[in-house]
Design an enzyme around this catalytic site. Structure first.
Site, PDB file in Angstrom:
ATOM      1  N   GLY A 105     -58.747  18.493   5.414  1.00  0.00           N
ATOM      2  CA  GLY A 105     -59.478  17.858   4.999  1.00  0.00           C
ATOM      3  C   GLY A 105     -59.585  16.200   4.751  1.00  0.00           C
ATOM      4  O   GLY A 105     -60.191  15.210   5.156  1.00  0.00           O
ATOM      5  N   ASN A 129     -57.557  13.129  21.054  1.00  0.00           N
ATOM      6  CA  ASN A 129     -58.768  12.634  22.156  1.00  0.00           C
ATOM      7  C   ASN A 129     -59.239  11.112  21.989  1.00  0.00           C
ATOM      8  O   ASN A 129     -60.570  10.907  22.520  1.00  0.00           O
ATOM      9  CB  ASN A 129     -60.228  13.516  21.270  1.00  0.00           C
ATOM     10  CG  ASN A 129     -60.204  13.557  19.373  1.00  0.00           C
ATOM     11  OD1 ASN A 129     -59.898  12.170  19.490  1.00  0.00           O
ATOM     12  ND2 ASN A 129     -60.751  14.277  19.241  1.00  0.00           N
ATOM     13  N   HIS A 181     -68.527  11.315  16.456  1.00  0.00           N
ATOM     14  CA  HIS A 181     -67.665  12.039  15.671  1.00  0.00           C
ATOM     15  C   HIS A 181     -68.739  12.102  14.678  1.00  0.00           C
ATOM     16  O   HIS A 181     -69.709  11.062  13.705  1.00  0.00           O
ATOM     17  CB  HIS A 181     -66.992  10.646  14.535  1.00  0.00           C
ATOM     18  CG  HIS A 181     -65.709  11.641  13.343  1.00  0.00           C
ATOM     19  ND1 HIS A 181     -65.007  12.088  13.828  1.00  0.00           N
ATOM     20  CD2 HIS A 181     -65.925  11.583  12.604  1.00  0.00           C
ATOM     21  CE1 HIS A 181     -64.201  12.608  13.106  1.00  0.00           C
ATOM     22  NE2 HIS A 181     -65.285  12.063  11.711  1.00  0.00           N
ATOM     23  N   ARG A 218     -35.146  15.994 -20.039  1.00  0.00           N
ATOM     24  CA  ARG A 218     -35.267  16.126 -18.641  1.00  0.00           C
ATOM     25  C   ARG A 218     -33.871  17.206 -18.524  1.00  0.00           C
ATOM     26  O   ARG A 218     -33.500  17.930 -18.096  1.00  0.00           O
ATOM     27  CB  ARG A 218     -35.048  15.050 -17.532  1.00  0.00           C
ATOM     28  CG  ARG A 218     -34.032  13.658 -18.313  1.00  0.00           C
ATOM     29  CD  ARG A 218     -34.114  12.504 -18.315  1.00  0.00           C
ATOM     30  NE  ARG A 218     -33.237  11.632 -18.610  1.00  0.00           N
ATOM     31  CZ  ARG A 218     -32.396  11.270 -17.649  1.00  0.00           C
ATOM     32  NH1 ARG A 218     -32.032  11.065 -16.874  1.00  0.00           N
ATOM     33  NH2 ARG A 218     -31.579  10.164 -18.658  1.00  0.00           N
ATOM     34  N   GLU A 239     -42.232  11.471  -1.771  1.00  0.00           N
ATOM     35  CA  GLU A 239     -42.784  12.376  -2.648  1.00  0.00           C
ATOM     36  C   GLU A 239     -44.038  12.876  -2.183  1.00  0.00           C
ATOM     37  O   GLU A 239     -44.688  13.857  -2.819  1.00  0.00           O
ATOM     38  CB  GLU A 239     -43.221  11.698  -4.130  1.00  0.00           C
ATOM     39  CG  GLU A 239     -42.371  10.406  -4.093  1.00  0.00           C
ATOM     40  CD  GLU A 239     -41.665   9.742  -4.087  1.00  0.00           C
ATOM     41  OE1 GLU A 239     -42.538   9.133  -2.627  1.00  0.00           O
ATOM     42  OE2 GLU A 239     -40.340   9.327  -4.183  1.00  0.00           O
TER      43      GLU A 239
END
Lengths: 629, 629
Positions: free
Chosen positions: A129, A191, A268, A326, A373
């Site tokens: 979405g 379309n 739409h 890290r 990313e």
């Protein structure tokens, strides 16, 4: 021309053609009916793709609709999630959703047939979405299929033409061709019409073809309303013998089949008013209730990822030894790789995040995502769909590139682990572009997320292991520089906990930090002690969930005098988390000093920048003294 | 073959060739020297592009180095911002930065020569260092040049090959070709090596060529160390007569010129140790102090954007009339278009955000960015570089797609206005993918940002006008549904202010909301009044900066009893903003109810979803009663 597909596919007959055409009309009718009944939705965007999906679902998709967890099932992802009426009409056509549910549930409160697909439905892998995400997610699923599951399922992704303007779609095709994902097929419903007007490329299918080809895909261009042409293209697309992803470019007409809206602007995202819907249904040949199922997948054994749990031997660190968190992340992740479900990937900075330790130890389960990313996070989501436990790392600042993907991953119910290195001004000379100063705010605001920020190597290793069993989006922030190990191996660090490192009955103030600022808090407590001030120090390694009990106790003990210190902008980070927690815990009187990065930093050493930002030990001690003045 | 360039360019001579080659070596030597002196930086990434930049700067760039604000100047953007040693060495070579500053300032605390370029330097347009952003920013500058300034400047963007994996680079080329930006030239330094290893496409220049060509660019492929070939390509690239952007693909060698590191892995982002640097300088022919300036731009008048200020007549709304704030945004923006510096763009949802009203009123200053939110924000940054005041709109949720660009825009010192519609669960049936529930947290955490969240049409219009004069990143959140106008036209809404809509001396509780929840607060106050409870109601339309004085007064009046209500996740939004403000204001005792969206929403009506989230009027009233119990 690629070789014809192996497997269950047989040449199409006239009866098949007729059935597919009928099914297409049924999907259109049901898209119209469901959206009109709901009073909202995207029927015209569904109607353009109905023939494509009718052929796919009735003839090619290998899916055991009664067993969506069957490991051999193909995957069907609607990257154009707004075509949910079409997807749900398919679910009706295969018999897993009733006509009644479709007509009374779609877009209604409490229904699983939401406005855009989400995995509250068992046949939906990922929420879509937000355009441009279904295909990148599909890349992750396809990577799992080819390299880990080694199962012959295909990943079919229905894409809109509008969303081809999203760079993430090209990151996806780039990675799909790099990793030779013949099991990934994008079907693009061209379309020509977007939301507010024509798309950028309209029906220039040649332009799409040139682009997709250049990005390494095998491309078929078809008339998306010619069922025979669709069948041939999809049959060839589903063939797994090649080494390229496939893009099927289908020229279609929005609102196809209803002359009052077909290929017209202004329709739409609008349901047809009831009287128009009636005319549409008549023009489409009336309601139908075909139940059509396609091929079944080959039975597959349970997923490799689900196989047992290996013994994990976490690395040990000596107290006082200087180790960057890290680095501890890399060590711990490599150890955690003993678990067969753990997968790692990185955005081409694995020698900085130390994900490279995992890559060396478990090369088959490491995937380089290069500097992309969005695709990095989407791939993690895809691995999660297949039951793996992905760890994705890059500089913490660069996860901001993928925030929409992280937000959607939460809606997708994905369980993924994100680890961002180089947090805050502490990084030093590289300057503000590389400094994560918004990441805690960004990740805290994600639904159901976990946000961890360890200060030493021991806690980092323990929390990396804990992350692998969390549900939802788990984020860890790591630090560039090396600081002393504070805890003995074997110490436990529950998610939602904290550590009180200095404490006395007469504490006058509490210093609360995490990561680099915790070390500042400890040094400040030492300075304050020389002045006769007793300061409690709390290692708030779990920012979300947060240890409200310990914070409340500290507030009570110190009459509300708290110094909150973070290498982050003042909004939404550690300080906010503490204030939110205390406000939620009931009436409290607080006298708070909140030290955070308020000015735009430049370059310098860690020490210079921490001090300039006002979050170094001396500033912490000063703030405490001011609270007591 | 394109026609040869017009303008000041003359054919290259042997002396020119020799000078450019010498300059290239100087830039290499200075890149080595500066990074070694700093102890950090990216010399090898600078050395690969030195010849490209030597030719560009000495022969083609039209730039008045003493007047960086000259409107006719070309623009030079280092999209590969980590090549800052090269950029600063150029500044030395043109005589605007001294060798001393280069050697003692680079990456040092307090210096303007930061690790990655930022506009603290007058010759830098935008901050780079997060890869894949310089080219999209350049698209914005080029759009301004072609369509608004109508000046013949060119926008030269030096790109790395690694960053071509970022989808944003393809969004940029897509838009550049769509808008026929012949004034945009990307020079891609294809040095084959990324940070942790070889790039995805290595030296496959044909692959890059196919992709860039397919995306509509005119492409030149050259040897990036052959100064004659560079000169010819750049001369042709700088020609403005065509209708395509240009991509110059230059095959180069990382670390070029120093045999110990040239084309070798393991040297990304590492300065040469001093003794190696000495050998490098010798191999490169020693230090040089050439001062080389290229052509001057044609004198251009001041920018159109700077021309005066028109009278703006804001739309008026009648109190009680139901108007969506997104509609008021469109109305106000169209009115604000009387100012010639105001530019608008949208992510292909202008009929939902109502930016289409501006598009109709001022078509020449409206730019459709289609569904490419990263490019949407980057274009705004580019317009800001040229002195325009861009308003960029899309669904609030989809600004999360561009968070890295927003973060970098703040470092770029850009002044841009972002307007996100369809905030929160209030949107109803479309479901969670379309609901912004993290945007306030995301935007508050941006350095120097302004975050506005009006509840009615009058305040929206006033705040839209105010945004156009703010510095930095200004964000407005608008609501989908129509709610009553609360204020008379002419009422003033200072940024950082709030409105107390209900107030009495005996207020027992304060209800604090914004946007849709303010209407809930008003209804709740009415309900509470029936119970004899006097509730203060505050319209917190300015979330950042925030009206601390009014909040403190409310807390004092109500003995700290506050109900904070927001259509947003609980972290980092309105509630956090209030708690942060009160914590910063000094000792306070608070008893807070914070109502926010804590569960994952689905579809439904606005009313159903607001109620299910616990942020509707009845929940607000209940929370107030509980605080008083």
């Amino acid at each position: 021309m690629p070789t014809p597909p192996h497997g269950t596919h047989r040449p199409i007959t006239d009866a098949d053609l007729a059935l597919a055409a009928e099914l297409g009309q049924q999907l259109r009718v049901d898209s119209v009916r469901s959206s009109t009944s709901a009073g909202s939705g995207h029927p015209t965007s569904s109607m353009s793709a109905a023939d494509l999906m009718a052929v796919l679902v009735s003839r090619h998709l290998r899916y055991d609709w009664d067993n969506p967890d069957q490991p051999g099932n193909d995957h069907l992802i609607f990257s154009k999630g707004h075509a949910s009426p079409l997807l749900y009409s398919i679910y009706k056509a295969v018999g897993v959703v009733s006509d009644e549910e479709l007509m009374t549930g779609y877009r209604r409160f409490g229904s699983r047939l939401e406005g855009h697909p989400t995995p509250v439905l068992p046949w939906v892998d990922v929420a879509t979405g937000s355009l441009g995400q279904g295909l990148p997610d599909g890349v992750g699923v396809a990577l799992a299929g080819k390299y880990l599951d080694e199962l012959p399922y295909r990943v079919w992704v229905l894409c809109g033409d509008s969303e081809m303007a999203e760079g993430s779609m090209w990151e996806a095709l780039d990675k799909a061709s790099h990793y030779k994902l013949a099991n990934l097929i994008a079907i693009v419903d061209v379309n020509r019409l977007g939301q507010s007007g024509p798309t950028e490329l309209s029906w220039d299918l040649d332009a799409y073809r040139r682009r997709a080809t250049a990005f390494g895909a095998r491309v078929f261009v078809i008339d998306g309303h010619d069922v025979a042409a669709i069948d041939q293209a999809i049959a060839e697309a589903g063939d797994l013998t090649g080494e390229q992803p496939t893009v099927v470019l289908a020229r279609t007409r929005k609102g196809r089949g209803f002359s009052e809206v077909e290929d017209r602007e202004g329709w739409h995202g609008k349901p047809l008013p009831p009287e128009m819907a009636e005319r549409a249904i008549i023009e489409l040949g009336g309601e139908r209730n075909l139940v059509v199922r396609g091929a079944m997948p080959e039975k597959a054994a349970s997923r490799p990822a689900a196989d047992g749990r290996a013994e994990v031997k976490l690395p040990g660190f000596e107290r006082g030894q200087k180790v960057a968190t890290r680095k501890a992340y890399g060590d711990a992740l490599a150890a955690l790789g003993a678990r067969p479900d753990v997968v790692a990937m990185d955005g081409e900075v694995s020698n900085s995040t130390f994900a490279d330790e995992f890559a060396r130890a478990h090369p088959r389960r490491y995937f380089e995502m290069y500097i992309a990313e969005q695709q990095l996070v989407a791939a993690a989501v895809g691995f999660s769909v297949r039951g793996y436990r992905p760890f994705a790392s890059t500089f913490a600042a660069f996860f901001s590139r993928a925030y929409d993907f992280i937000r959607m991953a939460a809606i997708s119910q994905a369980s993924i682990c994100l680890v961002g290195s180089h947090a805050g001004v502490e990084i030093g000379a590289d300057g503000p572009s590389q400094m994560a100063l918004e990441d805690l705010a960004m990740l805290r605001a994600v639904h159901g997320s976990t946000v961890l920020y360890p200060s030493d190597a021991t806690s980092t290793a323990a929390l990396v292991q804990a992350m692998a069993d969390l549900t939802g989006i788990a984020y860890m922030r790591t630090t560039r520089g090396a600081y002393p190990v504070l805890y003995d191996a074997g110490e436990s660090f529950p998610v939602g906990g904290s550590k009180v490192l200095r404490s006395a009955d007469d504490d006058q103030v509490a210093l609360i930090g995490a990561g680099v600022t915790l070390h500042g808090c400890l040094a400040a407590a030492d300075q304050l002690k020389e002045d006769g001030i007793s300061a409690r120090v709390i290692d708030l390694y779990s920012i979300k969930p947060i240890d409200t009990a310990t914070l409340t106790a500290a507030a009570t003990a110190t009459r509300g005098r708290l110094v909150l210190v973070e290498d982050h902008h003042p909004e939404g980070g550690l300080g906010s988390a503490v204030l939110d927690a205390l406000a939620g815990a009931g009436p409290t009187e607080l006298t708070v000093a909140h030290l955070a990065v308020t000015e735009m930093p430049g370059s310098g050493t860690s020490e210079e920048l921490l001090d300039a930002a006002g979050i170094s030990a001396s500033h912490i001690a000063d703030a405490a003294r001011r609270l007591l003045a």
